[in-house]
Write a protein that holds these residues in place. Structure first.
Motif, PDB file in Angstrom:
ATOM      1  N   LYS A 102     -19.092  52.594  49.546  1.00  0.00           N
ATOM      2  CA  LYS A 102     -19.828  52.918  48.318  1.00  0.00           C
ATOM      3  C   LYS A 102     -18.959  53.588  47.266  1.00  0.00           C
ATOM      4  CE  LYS A 102     -24.563  53.386  49.808  1.00  0.00           C
ATOM      5  NZ  LYS A 102     -25.770  54.135  49.486  1.00  0.00           N
ATOM      6  N   LEU A 140     -26.355  64.470  44.610  1.00  0.00           N
ATOM      7  CA  LEU A 140     -26.562  63.764  45.873  1.00  0.00           C
ATOM      8  C   LEU A 140     -25.231  63.624  46.584  1.00  0.00           C
ATOM      9  CD1 LEU A 140     -28.963  60.775  45.218  1.00  0.00           C
ATOM     10  CD2 LEU A 140     -29.140  62.420  47.066  1.00  0.00           C
ATOM     11  N   LYS A 142     -23.287  61.665  49.383  1.00  0.00           N
ATOM     12  CA  LYS A 142     -23.479  60.364  50.034  1.00  0.00           C
ATOM     13  C   LYS A 142     -22.300  60.021  50.945  1.00  0.00           C
ATOM     14  CE  LYS A 142     -26.275  57.992  46.501  1.00  0.00           C
ATOM     15  NZ  LYS A 142     -26.498  56.689  45.828  1.00  0.00           N
ATOM     16  N   ASP A 149     -30.785  52.296  53.977  1.00  0.00           N
ATOM     17  CA  ASP A 149     -32.111  52.900  54.086  1.00  0.00           C
ATOM     18  C   ASP A 149     -32.036  54.410  53.906  1.00  0.00           C
ATOM     19  OD1 ASP A 149     -33.046  50.397  54.479  1.00  0.00           O
ATOM     20  OD2 ASP A 149     -33.354  50.581  56.649  1.00  0.00           O
ATOM     21  N   GLY A 150     -31.140  54.839  53.032  1.00  0.00           N
ATOM     22  CA  GLY A 150     -31.056  56.249  52.668  1.00  0.00           C
ATOM     23  C   GLY A 150     -30.483  57.170  53.735  1.00  0.00           C
ATOM     24  N   ASN A 153     -27.634  59.692  52.632  1.00  0.00           N
ATOM     25  CA  ASN A 153     -27.806  60.500  51.421  1.00  0.00           C
ATOM     26  C   ASN A 153     -28.354  61.881  51.752  1.00  0.00           C
ATOM     27  OD1 ASN A 153     -27.167  58.120  50.177  1.00  0.00           O
ATOM     28  ND2 ASN A 153     -29.089  57.908  49.064  1.00  0.00           N
ATOM     29  N   GLU A 177     -22.694  62.255  43.780  1.00  0.00           N
ATOM     30  CA  GLU A 177     -23.182  61.570  42.593  1.00  0.00           C
ATOM     31  C   GLU A 177     -24.103  62.506  41.842  1.00  0.00           C
ATOM     32  OE1 GLU A 177     -23.884  57.244  44.177  1.00  0.00           O
ATOM     33  OE2 GLU A 177     -25.571  57.884  42.927  1.00  0.00           O
ATOM     34  N   ILE A 180     -29.847  61.299  39.089  1.00  0.00           N
ATOM     35  CA  ILE A 180     -30.416  60.673  37.891  1.00  0.00           C
ATOM     36  C   ILE A 180     -31.939  60.818  37.922  1.00  0.00           C
ATOM     37  CG2 ILE A 180     -30.649  58.506  36.598  1.00  0.00           C
ATOM     38  CD1 ILE A 180     -27.773  59.480  36.748  1.00  0.00           C
ATOM     39  N   GLU A 185     -37.141  52.794  39.221  1.00  0.00           N
ATOM     40  CA  GLU A 185     -36.012  52.092  39.826  1.00  0.00           C
ATOM     41  C   GLU A 185     -36.289  50.607  39.682  1.00  0.00           C
ATOM     42  OE1 GLU A 185     -35.577  54.595  43.742  1.00  0.00           O
ATOM     43  OE2 GLU A 185     -33.694  53.593  43.282  1.00  0.00           O
ATOM     44  N   ASN A 211     -35.951  58.107  50.332  1.00  0.00           N
ATOM     45  CA  ASN A 211     -34.794  57.218  50.166  1.00  0.00           C
ATOM     46  C   ASN A 211     -34.978  55.833  50.756  1.00  0.00           C
ATOM     47  OD1 ASN A 211     -32.665  58.902  48.884  1.00  0.00           O
ATOM     48  ND2 ASN A 211     -32.990  60.145  50.706  1.00  0.00           N
ATOM     49  N   GLU A 250     -29.290  47.080  42.520  1.00  0.00           N
ATOM     50  CA  GLU A 250     -30.252  48.166  42.376  1.00  0.00           C
ATOM     51  C   GLU A 250     -29.906  48.979  41.134  1.00  0.00           C
ATOM     52  OE1 GLU A 250     -30.163  50.456  45.994  1.00  0.00           O
ATOM     53  OE2 GLU A 250     -30.442  48.690  47.256  1.00  0.00           O
ATOM     54  N   ASN A 262     -27.247  51.409  40.372  1.00  0.00           N
ATOM     55  CA  ASN A 262     -27.133  52.312  41.525  1.00  0.00           C
ATOM     56  C   ASN A 262     -26.150  51.717  42.513  1.00  0.00           C
ATOM     57  OD1 ASN A 262     -27.476  54.006  43.753  1.00  0.00           O
ATOM     58  ND2 ASN A 262     -29.369  53.017  44.391  1.00  0.00           N
ATOM     59  N   GLU A 263     -26.454  50.550  43.037  1.00  0.00           N
ATOM     60  CA  GLU A 263     -25.526  49.926  43.988  1.00  0.00           C
ATOM     61  C   GLU A 263     -25.821  48.436  44.105  1.00  0.00           C
ATOM     62  OE1 GLU A 263     -25.916  50.949  48.085  1.00  0.00           O
ATOM     63  OE2 GLU A 263     -28.082  50.949  48.028  1.00  0.00           O
TER      64      GLU A 263
HETATM   65  N1  LIG Z   1     -27.744  59.243  41.871  1.00  0.00           N
HETATM   66  C1  LIG Z   1     -29.031  59.179  42.227  1.00  0.00           C
HETATM   67  N2  LIG Z   1     -29.981  59.813  41.509  1.00  0.00           N
HETATM   68  C2  LIG Z   1     -31.284  59.789  41.863  1.00  0.00           C
HETATM   69  N3  LIG Z   1     -31.740  59.146  42.941  1.00  0.00           N
HETATM   70  C3  LIG Z   1     -30.869  58.491  43.716  1.00  0.00           C
HETATM   71  C4  LIG Z   1     -29.461  58.460  43.395  1.00  0.00           C
HETATM   72  N4  LIG Z   1     -28.834  57.746  44.337  1.00  0.00           N
HETATM   73  C5  LIG Z   1     -29.792  57.325  45.191  1.00  0.00           C
HETATM   74  N5  LIG Z   1     -31.010  57.763  44.842  1.00  0.00           N
HETATM   75  C6  LIG Z   1     -32.305  57.496  45.538  1.00  0.00           C
HETATM   76  O1  LIG Z   1     -32.077  57.231  46.904  1.00  0.00           O
HETATM   77  C7  LIG Z   1     -32.383  55.861  47.212  1.00  0.00           C
HETATM   78  C8  LIG Z   1     -31.419  55.323  48.245  1.00  0.00           C
HETATM   79  O2  LIG Z   1     -30.103  55.492  47.762  1.00  0.00           O
HETATM   80  P1  LIG Z   1     -28.978  54.385  47.952  1.00  0.00           P
HETATM   81  O3  LIG Z   1     -29.418  53.126  47.330  1.00  0.00           O
HETATM   82  O4  LIG Z   1     -27.696  54.974  47.506  1.00  0.00           O
HETATM   83  O5  LIG Z   1     -28.957  54.371  49.523  1.00  0.00           O
HETATM   84  P2  LIG Z   1     -29.020  53.231  50.591  1.00  0.00           P
HETATM   85  O6  LIG Z   1     -29.002  53.962  51.863  1.00  0.00           O
HETATM   86  O7  LIG Z   1     -27.979  52.221  50.326  1.00  0.00           O
HETATM   87  O8  LIG Z   1     -30.426  52.609  50.376  1.00  0.00           O
HETATM   88  P3  LIG Z   1     -30.932  51.130  50.683  1.00  0.00           P
HETATM   89  O9  LIG Z   1     -30.334  50.667  51.955  1.00  0.00           O
HETATM   90  O10 LIG Z   1     -32.425  51.346  50.763  1.00  0.00           O
HETATM   91  O11 LIG Z   1     -30.539  50.341  49.480  1.00  0.00           O
HETATM   92  C9  LIG Z   1     -32.309  55.167  45.869  1.00  0.00           C
HETATM   93  O12 LIG Z   1     -33.024  53.962  45.871  1.00  0.00           O
HETATM   94  C10 LIG Z   1     -32.917  56.236  44.982  1.00  0.00           C
HETATM   95  O13 LIG Z   1     -34.307  56.308  45.136  1.00  0.00           O
END
Ligand SMILES: Nc1ncnc2c1ncn2[C@@H]1O[C@H](COP(=O)(O)OP(=O)(O)OP(=O)(O)O)[C@@H](O)[C@H]1O
Ligand SMILES: [Mg+2]
Length: 375
Positions: A102, A140, A142, A149-150, A153, A177, A180, A185, A211, A250, A262-263
């Protein structure tokens, strides 16, 4: 036609890909360590082995014309052997490695001038404190790798959270990070085929709790300007990325109507499951087309609105589904169950999609259907 597709990873994404691949006459071979994995149950064959098992990967390669994947990995080097022996893998491994970490992904966005939340690599508590001085609270924390699935984070609201949150992520390769405060979203699914054609889907709204993705509303209730901005942003991301396949982008929509990325997920994505019932070409069929040199299908929605709700595990233990018959009694409401033997808290066990003329109507039905089902 070369018609053998190998998938690394046997989860629900591979399962839904297999359904679509079969419709077009492809053969499917899945590699996954769990016997009778969700995808393995419906593929032509499953190789039961760990993702890092080089012998098994080579076996998959000899049985496939093209290889794709549907997983996130702690070690993205496992595909290097396949690349060396000349396997065709989509999306490209270079892209996979970039996205899988990431932090590298964020650096890539920065170089490509794609708007993202401010971020910073951190190694210790002092670095994190420095970041909070620069970005302010909350931030955050990370993990760079193997975060989905969060799970990777942790929110830091004040200085005294730092240590606890570092420990919760077990000090693995970390970065921070800026938080935000988004108003919505959004997500855009994009496909590119091996010939370079690009197609974007309608912008959807995604709603996360803890998350983890719970609800997807398609199309997102945003004005056409923002929608165009998000779709163009997704195209822009694709122009900087190599590789064929379907990608999930995202995004965050801010109060001042900025759209930030976001990603990226280098694969079909939970936010695109609604496309099965709601679009001319669903994301799984599109992915198969994209990686096999076929023309992309149209991405338009066939219905006014669709709402998807995930069926997440509510306890740990063996999985038993009930209530489907009631849920399916609702008009234009569809239940997908992934065939996982065991459930865990918040494990993705299935999903519901309801379609209707308006988001309100579709959402009401999807919520009702979710209440009727227990797993
Ligand atoms: N910088 C940020 N500011 C605010 N909220 C955030 C931020 N980064 C992540 N989030 C929240 O956390 C959620 C999960 O973060 P992220 O997409 O980075 O993780 P992930 O584990 O890859 O999730 P997934 O597998 O569900 O895509 C985001 O969809 C958002 O709701
Ligand atoms: Mg995410």
């Amino acid at each position: 036609m070369k018609n053998r597709i190998g998938i690394v990873g046997g989860g629900q994404l591979g399962r839904m890909m297999a359904f679509e691949a079969h419709k077009m006459g492809f053969r499917l071979i899945v590699l996954d360590p769990t016997p009778r994995s969700p995808a393995g149950q419906v593929a032509d064959e499953q190789i039961v082995a760990n993702y890092s098992d080089q012998k098994a990967l080579q076996e998959l390669a000899t049985k496939s014309d093209v290889i794709t994947y549907e997983i996130e990995l702690e070690n993205s080097d496992i595909f290097d052997g396949l690349v060396k022996t000349g396997s065709i893998i989509h999306p490209s491994i270079k892209t996979f490695k970039l996205i899988n970490d990431k932090y590298l992904q964020k650096e890539f966005f920065q170089k490509a001038k794609i708007p993202v939340a401010d971020f910073m690599a951190v190694e210790n508590k002092e670095d994190i404190l420095k970041a909070t001085k620069k970005f302010g609270y909350p931030i955050l924390l990370k993990t760079r790798l193997f975060a989905y699935d969060g799970r990777g984070n942790a929110l830091i609201k004040k200085a005294s959270d730092i240590e606890k949150q570092m420990n919760s992520l077990q000090g693995k390769g970390l970065y921070v990070e800026k938080y935000i405060p988004f108003i919505k979203e959004l997500a855009v699914m994009v496909a590119r085929n091996t010939k370079g054609e690009i197609a974007t889907y309608q912008v959807v709204e995604t709603i996360h709790k803890n998350n983890i993705l719970h609800v997807v509303k398609a199309p997102a209730a945003i004005n056409s300007q923002i929608s165009l901005k998000a779709r163009n942003l997704a195209k822009n991301v694709m122009q900087h990325l190599k590789g064929a396949g379907v990608f999930g982008i995202e995004m965050f929509l801010t109060k001042s109507r900025k759209v930030l990325v976001n990603e990226i997920a280098p694969r079909v994505h939970n936010s695109g499951h609604y496309t099965i019932e709601a679009c001319v070409t669903n994301q799984f069929a599109q992915h198969i087309r994209a990686i096999s040199g076929l023309p992309l299908g149209k991405t338009d929605m066939l219905v006014g609105a669709a709402v998807m709700i995930n069926i997440l595990g509510e306890r740990a233990g063996s999985a038993e589904v009930s209530g489907i018959e009631k849920a399916l009694g609702l008009p234009q409401t569809y239940v997908h169950i992934y065939g996982k033997k065991d459930t865990k808290m918040e494990r993705k066990m299935g999903h519901i999609t309801a379609v209707d003329k308006s988001l309100e109507k579709a959402y009401k039905k999807a919520k009702l259907a979710r209440k009727l089902i227990s797993i």
